[in-house]
Write an enzyme that holds these catalytic residues in place. Sequence first.
Site, PDB file in Angstrom:
ATOM      1  N   HIS A 226       0.831  -1.208   0.000  1.00  0.00           N
ATOM      2  CA  HIS A 226       0.000   0.000   0.000  1.00  0.00           C
ATOM      3  C   HIS A 226       0.867   1.260   0.000  1.00  0.00           C
ATOM      4  O   HIS A 226       0.603   2.210  -0.749  1.00  0.00           O
ATOM      5  CB  HIS A 226      -0.912  -0.033   1.241  1.00  0.00           C
ATOM      6  CG  HIS A 226      -1.655   1.239   1.484  1.00  0.00           C
ATOM      7  ND1 HIS A 226      -2.948   1.446   1.062  1.00  0.00           N
ATOM      8  CD2 HIS A 226      -1.288   2.387   2.128  1.00  0.00           C
ATOM      9  CE1 HIS A 226      -3.342   2.652   1.421  1.00  0.00           C
ATOM     10  NE2 HIS A 226      -2.359   3.251   2.076  1.00  0.00           N
ATOM     11  N   GLU A 227       1.919   1.266   0.840  1.00  0.00           N
ATOM     12  CA  GLU A 227       2.796   2.438   0.907  1.00  0.00           C
ATOM     13  C   GLU A 227       3.565   2.626  -0.389  1.00  0.00           C
ATOM     14  O   GLU A 227       3.730   3.746  -0.883  1.00  0.00           O
ATOM     15  CB  GLU A 227       3.771   2.296   2.072  1.00  0.00           C
ATOM     16  CG  GLU A 227       3.136   2.121   3.438  1.00  0.00           C
ATOM     17  CD  GLU A 227       2.136   3.208   3.747  1.00  0.00           C
ATOM     18  OE1 GLU A 227       2.356   4.363   3.334  1.00  0.00           O
ATOM     19  OE2 GLU A 227       1.124   2.901   4.379  1.00  0.00           O
TER      20      GLU A 227
ATOM     21  N   HIS B 136       1.415   4.271  -3.011  1.00  0.00           N
ATOM     22  CA  HIS B 136       1.310   5.732  -2.915  1.00  0.00           C
ATOM     23  C   HIS B 136       2.456   6.413  -3.660  1.00  0.00           C
ATOM     24  O   HIS B 136       2.265   7.416  -4.357  1.00  0.00           O
ATOM     25  CB  HIS B 136       1.340   6.165  -1.449  1.00  0.00           C
ATOM     26  CG  HIS B 136       0.008   6.143  -0.768  1.00  0.00           C
ATOM     27  ND1 HIS B 136      -1.074   6.874  -1.207  1.00  0.00           N
ATOM     28  CD2 HIS B 136      -0.416   5.479   0.343  1.00  0.00           C
ATOM     29  CE1 HIS B 136      -2.104   6.673  -0.406  1.00  0.00           C
ATOM     30  NE2 HIS B 136      -1.744   5.827   0.541  1.00  0.00           N
TER      31      HIS B 136
ATOM     32  N   GLU C 276      -6.586   6.871  -0.917  1.00  0.00           N
ATOM     33  CA  GLU C 276      -6.348   5.726  -0.037  1.00  0.00           C
ATOM     34  C   GLU C 276      -6.945   4.459  -0.633  1.00  0.00           C
ATOM     35  O   GLU C 276      -6.325   3.393  -0.612  1.00  0.00           O
ATOM     36  CB  GLU C 276      -6.942   5.986   1.346  1.00  0.00           C
ATOM     37  CG  GLU C 276      -6.184   7.003   2.168  1.00  0.00           C
ATOM     38  CD  GLU C 276      -4.767   6.569   2.464  1.00  0.00           C
ATOM     39  OE1 GLU C 276      -4.547   5.367   2.719  1.00  0.00           O
ATOM     40  OE2 GLU C 276      -3.872   7.425   2.436  1.00  0.00           O
TER      41      GLU C 276
END
Length: 470
Positions: A286-287, A290, A351
């Site tokens: 997920h990071e 981004h 998100e």
Amino acid sequence: YTRDRCQRLDLRGNTRNCVLTGSPDSSRNLIGKGQRCLLNVSSTQAYKNAYPSLGRFCIQSSQPLGENTTSLQSSSVGQLPHHFSAWNIKIIRSFYTSPSFQAAPVPLFWIIVKPAQKLFAIILGRSIRNWWKALPPNKRELFKESARKNKWKILLAVSSLGVLFVMFYFTHLEETPITGRARLLVFGKEHFRELSQMEYDMWMEEFKTKMLPETDARYQVVERVVGHLSESNKDIPQVSALKWVIHVVDEPGVNAFVLPNGQVFVFTGLLNAVSDIHQLSFILGHEIAHAVLEHAAEKASLVHFLDFLSLIFLTMIWAICPRDSLAVVGQWIQSKLQEYMFDRPYSRTLEAEADKVGLQFAAKACVDVRASSVFWQQMELAETIQGQPKLPEWLSTHPSHENRAEHLDRLIPEALKIRESCNCPSLSGPDPRLIFKLNMQHLLESSKDQEAPNSTNRDLSKPKLDFPHT
């Protein structure tokens, strides 16, 4: 890399309890040879105030972890804890997947100039109001009559200004990597990589005595996970273009983030918090998403565009309001409307997109993607057990835990197909989501059984329950 049974975590946070469950032993060779997949997926704050949405996974905590916190096995390189018991779990109130500090919306020059812009709008609007009040009544009427005669010219000027803003918006639309979503991008990613170097220097200075060496087992766990994720997705240009550098900080806070230049920071508190390697892989995926999707530059571009538009309304508010006190109230209302109608919903959108792409990254790395949904169910259960009031989602920059888990559940079938197309080992054993559901039912039943009439004074934050191993 291991994942075992029903597990326990003790985080010395503020008020929340949470039951964590591991996922079944389904891919022993997660980092094994031959599990690489080169699959293109088509659907796919100097400066703590420098970045709008760096995609942090962060639980802010000012207290150390409890003594009972299970740590990584230092004797077993590349492993997470084999076992956690089911209770003594405290998770703090704030749980976010983005930076805890407010982010500046523009590169360094605009960071400095932005307050001056707002001050100029306030002074200009107030000057217009004072000028109008100082006019004699006859001149006011002459001015109004002139405005009525030239109303079409005024309307044309205002319309032209609006057209310029619309043209600027549509001429700065770009396609988001991987997902193909159209987004406004005023500032290029190179601006944010320059600023991220400044923030990187700041973090390195702050944590220079707390960095774990490369020989530490916990460092090697993170290194392997990030390395495997990047290797498995190297067919994506944005992934292979960045050099992913690992930094593991010996801090009890549950926190992890990736800067736009590929610098990965993981706190040991996070390693103590995750149930298994699959949850850690999804979080780091997920990071990474981004950074790959350039969400920092995207959010900065939108906020800067909206802030520039708001200067016009800010000038009008201070010009129209008869008193400064009313103008201050109007300015506050305007800022809140912008925040809750544009900024926060947009952050929630980013998100959700990072969740989707991060899940795809994890699937291509042969991770049990079902653990992603379990993680957010755990957070939802923590709130329920502690009786914390649930704020409406529209007040948050992140989706609610429940909606996030549901969103991931809808994405998991597609992620499982991606995983299968990468020739990953089959997922054996029960679905970790089912295990969590059964454990939650057992928890509720055990809580009722252990309730007594004289138990009102007992410490509800540490119920002495345990689950059988699953």
